[in-house]
Write a protein that holds these residues in place. Structure first.
Motif, PDB file in Angstrom:
ATOM      1  N   ARG A 132     -43.436  -9.121  26.661  1.00 37.07           N
ATOM      2  CA  ARG A 132     -42.198  -9.206  27.442  1.00 37.07           C
ATOM      3  C   ARG A 132     -42.413  -9.458  28.633  1.00 37.07           C
ATOM      4  NH1 ARG A 132     -36.996  -5.575  28.977  1.00 37.07           N
ATOM      5  NH2 ARG A 132     -35.946  -7.215  29.931  1.00 37.07           N
ATOM      6  N   LEU A 133     -41.647 -10.455  29.466  1.00 35.98           N
ATOM      7  CA  LEU A 133     -41.938 -10.330  30.856  1.00 35.98           C
ATOM      8  C   LEU A 133     -40.901 -10.171  31.658  1.00 35.98           C
ATOM      9  CD1 LEU A 133     -43.146 -14.216  30.429  1.00 35.98           C
ATOM     10  CD2 LEU A 133     -44.844 -12.356  30.796  1.00 35.98           C
ATOM     11  N   TYR A 134     -41.109  -9.300  32.854  1.00 39.85           N
ATOM     12  CA  TYR A 134     -40.429  -8.766  33.696  1.00 39.85           C
ATOM     13  C   TYR A 134     -40.290  -9.516  34.936  1.00 39.85           C
ATOM     14  CZ  TYR A 134     -40.185  -5.213  30.115  1.00 39.85           C
ATOM     15  OH  TYR A 134     -40.363  -4.214  29.235  1.00 39.85           O
ATOM     16  N   THR A 135     -38.896  -9.564  35.512  1.00 39.23           N
ATOM     17  CA  THR A 135     -38.848 -10.341  36.829  1.00 39.23           C
ATOM     18  C   THR A 135     -39.183  -9.218  37.876  1.00 39.23           C
ATOM     19  OG1 THR A 135     -36.458  -9.736  37.087  1.00 39.23           O
ATOM     20  CG2 THR A 135     -37.024 -11.961  36.166  1.00 39.23           C
ATOM     21  N   THR A 136     -39.085  -9.517  39.201  1.00 39.14           N
ATOM     22  CA  THR A 136     -39.181  -8.472  40.255  1.00 39.14           C
ATOM     23  C   THR A 136     -38.050  -7.399  40.227  1.00 39.14           C
ATOM     24  OG1 THR A 136     -40.412 -10.152  41.622  1.00 39.14           O
ATOM     25  CG2 THR A 136     -39.521  -8.207  42.605  1.00 39.14           C
ATOM     26  N   GLU A 137     -36.737  -8.040  39.836  1.00 39.80           N
ATOM     27  CA  GLU A 137     -35.664  -7.263  39.894  1.00 39.80           C
ATOM     28  C   GLU A 137     -35.812  -6.316  38.738  1.00 39.80           C
ATOM     29  OE1 GLU A 137     -35.532 -10.634  40.217  1.00 39.80           O
ATOM     30  OE2 GLU A 137     -35.157 -10.581  42.446  1.00 39.80           O
ATOM     31  N   ASP A 138     -36.236  -6.578  37.631  1.00 42.37           N
ATOM     32  CA  ASP A 138     -36.456  -5.784  36.491  1.00 42.37           C
ATOM     33  C   ASP A 138     -37.464  -4.783  36.838  1.00 42.37           C
ATOM     34  OD1 ASP A 138     -34.942  -7.361  34.901  1.00 42.37           O
ATOM     35  OD2 ASP A 138     -36.778  -8.555  33.894  1.00 42.37           O
ATOM     36  N   VAL A 139     -38.512  -5.043  37.497  1.00 41.46           N
ATOM     37  CA  VAL A 139     -39.500  -4.250  37.881  1.00 41.46           C
ATOM     38  C   VAL A 139     -39.063  -2.929  38.972  1.00 41.46           C
ATOM     39  CG1 VAL A 139     -41.655  -3.652  39.089  1.00 41.46           C
ATOM     40  CG2 VAL A 139     -41.290  -5.473  37.354  1.00 41.46           C
ATOM     41  N   ALA A 140     -38.014  -3.320  39.705  1.00 42.08           N
ATOM     42  CA  ALA A 140     -37.420  -2.585  40.955  1.00 42.08           C
ATOM     43  C   ALA A 140     -36.424  -1.728  40.079  1.00 42.08           C
ATOM     44  CB  ALA A 140     -36.706  -3.523  41.821  1.00 42.08           C
ATOM     45  N   GLN A 141     -35.728  -2.191  39.187  1.00 34.14           N
ATOM     46  CA  GLN A 141     -34.801  -1.498  38.543  1.00 34.14           C
ATOM     47  C   GLN A 141     -35.693  -0.124  37.596  1.00 34.14           C
ATOM     48  OE1 GLN A 141     -32.614  -2.967  35.491  1.00 34.14           O
ATOM     49  NE2 GLN A 141     -30.720  -1.700  35.914  1.00 34.14           N
ATOM     50  N   ARG A 142     -36.808  -0.523  37.106  1.00 35.88           N
ATOM     51  CA  ARG A 142     -37.814   0.284  36.206  1.00 35.88           C
ATOM     52  C   ARG A 142     -38.148   1.482  37.094  1.00 35.88           C
ATOM     53  NH1 ARG A 142     -41.567  -1.278  31.559  1.00 35.88           N
ATOM     54  NH2 ARG A 142     -42.937   0.463  31.381  1.00 35.88           N
ATOM     55  N   TYR A 143     -38.610   1.039  38.445  1.00 39.11           N
ATOM     56  CA  TYR A 143     -38.948   2.338  39.434  1.00 39.11           C
ATOM     57  C   TYR A 143     -38.111   2.691  40.111  1.00 39.11           C
ATOM     58  CZ  TYR A 143     -43.309   0.667  37.059  1.00 39.11           C
ATOM     59  OH  TYR A 143     -44.395   0.122  36.239  1.00 39.11           O
ATOM     60  N   THR A 176     -38.823  -3.935  47.824  1.00 41.54           N
ATOM     61  CA  THR A 176     -40.024  -2.860  47.793  1.00 41.54           C
ATOM     62  C   THR A 176     -41.264  -3.324  46.907  1.00 41.54           C
ATOM     63  OG1 THR A 176     -38.715  -1.051  48.238  1.00 41.54           O
ATOM     64  CG2 THR A 176     -40.890  -0.591  47.479  1.00 41.54           C
ATOM     65  N   VAL A 177     -40.682  -3.898  45.855  1.00 38.67           N
ATOM     66  CA  VAL A 177     -41.638  -4.647  44.875  1.00 38.67           C
ATOM     67  C   VAL A 177     -42.320  -5.858  45.591  1.00 38.67           C
ATOM     68  CG1 VAL A 177     -41.939  -5.729  42.373  1.00 38.67           C
ATOM     69  CG2 VAL A 177     -40.170  -3.616  42.928  1.00 38.67           C
ATOM     70  N   ARG A 178     -41.514  -6.377  46.297  1.00 35.65           N
ATOM     71  CA  ARG A 178     -42.305  -7.744  46.854  1.00 35.65           C
ATOM     72  C   ARG A 178     -43.229  -7.153  47.971  1.00 35.65           C
ATOM     73  NH1 ARG A 178     -36.958  -9.110  47.132  1.00 35.65           N
ATOM     74  NH2 ARG A 178     -36.166 -10.254  45.560  1.00 35.65           N
ATOM     75  N   TYR A 179     -42.886  -6.141  48.531  1.00 39.73           N
ATOM     76  CA  TYR A 179     -44.016  -5.644  49.893  1.00 39.73           C
ATOM     77  C   TYR A 179     -45.013  -5.128  49.034  1.00 39.73           C
ATOM     78  CZ  TYR A 179     -45.958  -2.655  53.256  1.00 39.73           C
ATOM     79  OH  TYR A 179     -46.726  -2.124  54.008  1.00 39.73           O
ATOM     80  N   TRP A 180     -44.830  -4.188  47.841  1.00 38.64           N
ATOM     81  CA  TRP A 180     -46.126  -3.860  47.220  1.00 38.64           C
ATOM     82  C   TRP A 180     -47.102  -5.068  46.791  1.00 38.64           C
ATOM     83  CZ3 TRP A 180     -43.299  -0.616  42.887  1.00 38.64           C
ATOM     84  CH2 TRP A 180     -42.966   0.658  43.395  1.00 38.64           C
TER      85      TRP A 180
END
Length: 72
Positions: free
Chosen positions: A12-23, A29-33
């Motif tokens: 499954r593919l996750y967007t930046t927003e999905d990753v941010a919600q997961r963490y 912040t995810v973009r900065y990482w």
């Protein structure tokens, strides 16, 4: 060393927003990482950055290993 679950992880593919919600953090912040080379490895598809489940599990495994080393 990667956990055995990575070989069986669905793709499954996750967007930046999905990753941010997961963490539980902001998308910025995810973009900065990504900018500083921290966090799960993503790849670009057009203008969008996507992340695989395996990349997220790998990142979480690295975090767990680092936490174990700190507590030992």
């Amino acid at each position: 060393m990667e956990p055995p679950a990575l070989a069986q992880a669905p793709q499954r593919l996750y967007t930046t927003e999905d990753v941010a919600q997961r963490y539980r953090t902001a998308a910025g912040t995810v973009r900065y990482w990504r900018h500083v080379g921290y966090g799960p490895k993503g790849f670009k598809v057009g203008r969008r950055v996507l992340y695989t489940e395996a990349a997220l599990l790998r990142f979480e495994h690295q975090l767990a290993e680092a936490a174990d080393k700190e507590s030992a």
